[in-house]
Design a protein around this motif. Structure first.
Motif, PDB file in Angstrom:
ATOM      1  N   HIS A  58       0.898  -1.197  -0.018  1.00 41.15           N
ATOM      2  CA  HIS A  58      -0.044  -0.070  -0.015  1.00 41.15           C
ATOM      3  C   HIS A  58       1.021   1.221  -0.050  1.00 41.15           C
ATOM      4  CE1 HIS A  58      -3.678   2.222   0.828  1.00 41.15           C
ATOM      5  NE2 HIS A  58      -4.233   1.467   0.751  1.00 41.15           N
ATOM      6  N   LYS A 101      -3.414   0.249  -3.871  1.00 40.00           N
ATOM      7  CA  LYS A 101      -3.062  -1.039  -3.190  1.00 40.00           C
ATOM      8  C   LYS A 101      -2.853  -2.001  -4.153  1.00 40.00           C
ATOM      9  CE  LYS A 101      -6.020  -3.873  -0.408  1.00 40.00           C
ATOM     10  NZ  LYS A 101      -7.577  -3.957   0.167  1.00 40.00           N
ATOM     11  N   GLY A 129      -7.049  -1.813   8.018  1.00 37.49           N
ATOM     12  CA  GLY A 129      -7.681  -1.317   6.705  1.00 37.49           C
ATOM     13  C   GLY A 129      -7.381   0.011   6.256  1.00 37.49           C
ATOM     14  N   ARG A 184      -4.966  -9.142   4.214  1.00 31.20           N
ATOM     15  CA  ARG A 184      -6.408  -8.971   4.079  1.00 31.20           C
ATOM     16  C   ARG A 184      -7.150  -9.317   5.742  1.00 31.20           C
ATOM     17  NH1 ARG A 184     -10.001 -11.733   0.573  1.00 31.20           N
ATOM     18  NH2 ARG A 184      -8.341 -12.914  -0.136  1.00 31.20           N
ATOM     19  N   ARG A 224     -16.163   4.994   4.957  1.00 35.33           N
ATOM     20  CA  ARG A 224     -16.639   3.969   4.105  1.00 35.33           C
ATOM     21  C   ARG A 224     -16.958   2.893   4.960  1.00 35.33           C
ATOM     22  NH1 ARG A 224     -10.843   1.916   2.066  1.00 35.33           N
ATOM     23  NH2 ARG A 224     -10.053   0.926   3.703  1.00 35.33           N
ATOM     24  N   ASP A 283     -16.722  -0.370   5.246  1.00 39.15           N
ATOM     25  CA  ASP A 283     -15.600  -1.144   5.177  1.00 39.15           C
ATOM     26  C   ASP A 283     -15.687  -2.572   5.603  1.00 39.15           C
ATOM     27  OD1 ASP A 283     -12.102  -0.649   5.471  1.00 39.15           O
ATOM     28  OD2 ASP A 283     -13.148  -2.538   4.899  1.00 39.15           O
ATOM     29  N   SER A 323     -13.681  -4.769   5.674  1.00 38.54           N
ATOM     30  CA  SER A 323     -12.807  -5.292   6.764  1.00 38.54           C
ATOM     31  C   SER A 323     -12.949  -4.817   8.152  1.00 38.54           C
ATOM     32  CB  SER A 323     -11.234  -4.613   6.266  1.00 38.54           C
ATOM     33  OG  SER A 323     -11.276  -3.263   6.562  1.00 38.54           O
ATOM     34  N   ARG A 340     -18.760  -0.118  -1.183  1.00 42.65           N
ATOM     35  CA  ARG A 340     -17.375  -0.523  -0.886  1.00 42.65           C
ATOM     36  C   ARG A 340     -16.428  -1.052  -2.146  1.00 42.65           C
ATOM     37  NH1 ARG A 340     -12.794  -0.996   1.209  1.00 42.65           N
ATOM     38  NH2 ARG A 340     -11.937  -2.622   2.266  1.00 42.65           N
ATOM     39  N   LEU A 341     -16.905  -1.590  -2.731  1.00 47.13           N
ATOM     40  CA  LEU A 341     -15.903  -1.796  -4.090  1.00 47.13           C
ATOM     41  C   LEU A 341     -15.744  -0.656  -5.267  1.00 47.13           C
ATOM     42  CD1 LEU A 341     -17.124  -5.621  -4.537  1.00 47.13           C
ATOM     43  CD2 LEU A 341     -14.909  -4.830  -4.034  1.00 47.13           C
ATOM     44  N   GLU A 393     -13.191   1.079  -3.078  1.00 45.31           N
ATOM     45  CA  GLU A 393     -11.809   0.644  -3.170  1.00 45.31           C
ATOM     46  C   GLU A 393     -11.826  -0.987  -3.926  1.00 45.31           C
ATOM     47  OE1 GLU A 393     -10.070  -0.630   0.670  1.00 45.31           O
ATOM     48  OE2 GLU A 393      -8.286  -1.512  -0.520  1.00 45.31           O
ATOM     49  N   ALA A 431     -10.587  -4.121  -2.733  1.00 47.99           N
ATOM     50  CA  ALA A 431     -11.082  -4.601  -1.492  1.00 47.99           C
ATOM     51  C   ALA A 431     -10.862  -6.068  -1.133  1.00 47.99           C
ATOM     52  CB  ALA A 431     -12.176  -3.794  -0.913  1.00 47.99           C
ATOM     53  N   TYR A 432     -11.462  -6.733  -2.081  1.00 49.97           N
ATOM     54  CA  TYR A 432     -11.464  -8.337  -1.674  1.00 49.97           C
ATOM     55  C   TYR A 432     -10.509  -8.975  -2.617  1.00 49.97           C
ATOM     56  CZ  TYR A 432     -15.976  -6.707  -0.188  1.00 49.97           C
ATOM     57  OH  TYR A 432     -17.102  -6.054   0.488  1.00 49.97           O
TER      58      TYR A 432
END
Ligand SMILES: CC(C)(COP(=O)(O)O)[C@@H](O)C(=O)NCCC(=O)O
Ligand SMILES: [Mn+2]
Length: 917
Positions: free
Chosen positions: A209, A214, A364, A390, A506, A508, A510, A593-594, A597, A600-601
């Protein structure tokens, strides 16, 4: 072991562990296996829970599976053939102050004593007869009495450092889990029948990061060690197999000092404050010392922090004169840099290039990661790299989970479980319809849905429901928000003030209290990929923001219609409505979320997005939303199939003399082949995932639309390799080509698509002496036909067609016919077989890096692949290259995709044939 017995214990299979065991239930869909807890008095103070739940036994199509196994020679060598069932590894977190919710949760899921059977049992217990839960961290001591009192379980304490290392290794390298297999014998006594070793591999776990970006790192599992693991909790531990160093300045310092200095009420609030801070008001910068100038000689810019909080000594200001936002940012930078620096120095000390950071301090938070990364980069002069995980906060809990004492290793089998679906499933509440949950008496209530944790608990339903009810209400409160990743946060080397910190937080995943890793048994790389290393399933690049936005909008616009269908598919009950709302909530949260970011997953492609939707539906117990639509379309199509087959058969072989007379070599064969390909393309219009198509369905019957679609089939198609394919099939001149040995037909939608499109094509291949394997989804997705549904469809079609009937019998699809034979199989049948295999997918696309073992086995002798449909042939695999011939057939049912991909229009067709290169 006889098959009958195997089936018996399949139903009653129990996974058990040395210290705690859980039984499965025949009544419910998932059984818990084991659980462990980590409590950490850290930053925000959280309890982390990890447990494994097994997927429901899918027994229904066992006969098909048996034939497929025999046919393709899938075996475990001389190991016993235990069923290897996939499952989910659940990550749940609770605030320590809400320990009671954690206890309620464990109790409601019966994680402490096993499944739903009235006789729950433990394979081993503590000396005083209690069940054991593995625990690590301070809470293992602090809560021991409470667990004993409330749940009657003992906490088995595991060393925290060992757990952290085991957890990180598990995530990074894949790990081995040893499971005991139990069954009830005839006298209902539990006996151990063996051990199973599971290899778990997780993709896209580690990432770097830097400056807001990321990037996932492909870890070479053979070159992972040694590495430095820095776990940032209250304090900081640095571990290289054993704790080698640490610092007392960690998450607790940030939270403790931050709380005193800002009066923040939570760790996340403090972190959020930092988003809006400007540390220059408090930190002494190099420029403050050198009159605004850089100190070039030693390479320090004017904005470099010379002394954290240094300005506070030189000014006559009181605490109240500083903005809490600035204090929080200054503190965060001070601590993050410090950790980064000390970590690097330790890496240097032990000659380690890789440093992984974990622990809930990071949670995160983009700026924290950037700051640590910068420090490592800065002090190592770019030699070392900070990497993050993650599942950062769950290392200890995972490690404890891995630590269940291993049984004797006799009769060991190794199976691989791979992560199929790298999504954290958020816990989200839904609008409440109907009676309060506590009064709901239906199986499959909200409990499981909202929690994403599994399944209805028939015995403890009321407890579960009341617990869930509480959770619905508290959802947002518990779901800790995490600040947004501002792009390019750190600017010139991380010592800058974050340029854009954003005022919003967000949603998030996480930070959501629940996450799930879906583990599937034995997914394999499709053996016919020409270059698996270079293979990229997705055609559309979602890293292009416009694309991402477009597809997000498409999915969002579909949502309300989908929820209506989903609720209707479950009878429109109040419970279904609640679940529908919860699904919409969860899916929207994922999308949001996506959107913020995309990675993210893990790496995001359109295939993942489309699968996410299906996965979310499953999480909320919508098993098959399009079930009745599929049935209706299958019936209508099967009713007209005999006419279609008759039409095709009327294009019979003309006599060579006649062909000679009209000067054409193979007029009729050519017409028939063209009609078949046209038919497959035309029938691909029945796609309930396309907005445009769904609108069409309101305007006509299935048959009307099918006819219209066929009438529109004018060549040349936008991508049209038919002539080359025809030549391969029928030859040219005097050359008579050899028929294919085996064709894999990746089928798509139910109804006309498979019945009137792909089955006639399969029949043509069978007629030419080519074995045909129909490859269909393992789980429902939109209106796609599944492998479980196909045998019935084929059986129905076979009633009207001898070719299909004989081939289906030979392939073991007509089970009744098989039973009539003396040896139970049709190995001796003279007909070429028609078979069905599942593909290992639960979405409308296919990632050929992860297919079922039966598909991989079926691919062995295949020399032709036919990929049909937009999802499998365009969104994914359009650019895939294979070791054998491939035919990609699809109708493009989206205007934008048509323009982008084939420079055409909606309803244009693709017939791409790729010979072996
Ligand atoms: C989901 C699908 C890939 C399914 O297509 P199929 O594979 O069934 O041909 C496709 O319908 C799709 O991309 N739909 C979203 C775009 C739209 O509604 O236009
Ligand atoms: Mn489809």
């Amino acid at each position: 072991m006889g098959e009958g017995k195997a089936e018996g214990w399949l139903k009653r299979l129990h996974y058990a562990f040395s210290s705690i065991s859980f039984s499965s239930s025949e009544l419910t869909s998932i059984s818990s296996s084991r659980v462990n807890i980590e409590e950490n008095a850290v930053a925000g103070s959280l309890i982390k829970l990890v447990y494994f739940s097994r997927h429901q036994d899918r027994l229904t199509n066992d006969k098909r599976k048996k034939t497929v196994k025999e046919r393709f020679g899938i075996s475990n060598g001389n190991r016993r053939s235990y069923p290897i069932l996939g499952g989910r590894l659940h990550f749940v977190k609770f605030e320590t102050s809400k320990i009671n919710e954690c206890l309620d949760f464990i109790s409601s899921k019966q994680l402490h004593c096993g499944g739903m059977d009235s006789h729950c049992w433990h394979s081993e217990t503590s000396p005083n007869g209690n069940a054991l839960i593995k625990a690590t961290g301070g809470g293992a001591y602090k809560f021991a009495d409470l667990f004993k009192e409330r749940l009657g379980v003992s906490l088995d304490k595991e060393d925290e450092m060992d757990c952290l290392v085991a957890g990180a290794n598990f995530l990074l390298k894949g790990s081995r889990l040893f499971l005991s297999l139990f069954e009830y014998d005839e006298t209902s006594v539990l006996v151990t029948i063996g051990m199973m070793e599971l290899l778990l591999a997780i993709r896209h776990e580690a990432f770097t990061h830097m400056e807001g970006q990321k990037e996932f790192v492909q870890i070479d599992q053979n070159d992972l060690f040694p590495y430095l693991l820095v776990n940032i909790g209250s304090g900081v531990s640095m571990i290289k197999f054993e704790r080698v160093s640490g610092t007392n300045v960690g998450g607790g310092t940030y939270w403790g000092l931050g709380r005193l200095l800002t009066k923040c009420k939570s760790f996340d609030e403090l972190l959020e404050l930092s988003q809006r801070g400007d540390n220059r008001t408090i930190d002494m910068l190099v420029g403050d010392i050198y009159g605004g100038m850089d100190y070039n000689k030693i390479g320090l810019s004017a904005t470099t922090i010379a002394s954290s909080f240094g300005k506070a000594i030189s000014e006559k200001k009181e605490l109240a004169d500083y903005r809490p936002e600035d204090i929080s940012l200054s503190l965060l930078r001070m601590i993050s840099y410090n950790i980064g620096q000390i970590s690097y120095l330790n890496a240097l000390r032990f000659g380690l290039k890789r440093i992984f950071f974990g622990g809930f301090f990071i949670r995160g938070h983009a700026y924290t990661m950037d700051t640590i990364s910068f420090a490592v980069h800065f002090w190592s002069k770019g030699e070392a790299q900070a990497m993050f995980l993650r599942h950062e906060g769950f290392l200890g809990a995972l490690g404890a989970f891995m630590s269940y004492e291993k049984h004797g290793l006799d009769d060991l089998m190794v199976h691989q479980l791979v992560e199929r679906f790298p999504m954290g499933a958020p816990y989200t509440g839904g609008k409440i319809h109907g009676p309060p949950l506590g009064n709901l008496n239906e199986k499959g209530g909200l409990a499981l849905n909202i929690m994403v944790l599994g399944r209805p608990d028939l015995i403890l339903e009321s407890l579960l429901i009341s617990w869930m009810e509480k959770f619905v209400q508290k959802g947002t409160e518990i779901t800790a928000p995490v600040p947004m990743a501002p792009p390019g946060t750190t600017g010139l080397g991380g010592f800058e003030v974050p340029s854009s910190k954003g005022g919003t937080l967000r949603s998030d995943a996480s930070a959501l209290n629940v996450g799930v890793l879906h583990l599937e048994p034995t997914l394999e790389v499709f053996p016919l990929l020409a270059d698996p290393k270079m293979y990229e399933p997705n055609t559309i690049d979602l890293s292009d923001h416009n694309e991402l936005e477009y597809w997000f909008t498409v999915l969002s616009e579909h949502l309300s219609d989908l929820v209506d269908k989903a609720v209707a598919s479950e009878g429109g009950t109040d419970d279904a409505k609640r679940r529908g709302d919860a699904f919409a909530h969860a899916f929207s949260a994922h999308l949001a979320r996506l959107m913020e970011e995309p990675a993210a997953y893990g790496k995001l492609g359109l295939a993942n997005l489309l699968e996410l939707r299906e996965e979310c539906l499953r999480e909320f117990q919508f098993v098959d939303v399009y079930r009745s639509i599929k049935q209706r379309e299958n019936e209508a199509s099967l009713a007209v199939l005999p006419d279609l087959l008759a039409e095709l058969d009327s294009m019979t072989e003309a006599s060579p003399f006649f062909l000679f007379l009209i000067g054409i070599k193979s007029f009729n064969n050519e017409t028939r082949l063209l009609t078949l390909i046209e038919g497959a393309l035309a029938a691909n219009i029945f796609d309930w995932g396309s907005r445009a198509c769904v609108e069409l369905y309101h305007k006509g019957t299935i048959i009307e639309i099918y006819r219209m679609s066929r009438n529109k089939m004018q060549r040349p198609w936008q991508v049209d390799d038919f002539d080359v394919f025809k030549e391969r099939m029928l030859g040219s001149g005097d050359k008579k080509p050899h028929p294919h040995k085996r064709a894999l037909l990746f089928v798509d939608n139910s109804g006309a698509d498979v019945v009137l499109g792909m089955l006639p094509l399969a029949r043509e291949l069978l007629r030419r002496g080519t074995e045909v394997v129909l490859v269909a989804n393992s789980l429902p997705a939109l209106n796609d036909a599944t492998a479980m549904e196909l045998p019935d469809i084929v059986a129905e079609a076979a009633k009207h067609c001898d070719i299909l009937r004989k081939a289906a019998e030979a392939g073991g699809l007509l089970v009744d016919a098989m039973i009539n034979t003396s040896d139970g199989s049709k190995e001796n049948s003279s007909s070429v077989p028609l078979m069905v295999v599942e593909n290992g997918c639960g979405g409308p696309c296919i990632d050929l890096r992860q297919v079922s073992s039966e598909l991989a086995a079926a691919a062995k002798d295949a020399d032709l692949i036919i990929l049909e449909g937009m999802g499998r042939a365009l969104h994914t695999n359009f650019n895939a290259r294979f070791k054998c011939e491939a035919l990609k057939l699809a109708m493009v049912k989206n205007q934008r995709l048509a323009e982008k991909l084939i420079k055409g229009n909606i309803y244009d067709c693709v017939c791409r044939y790729e010979p072996v290169s």
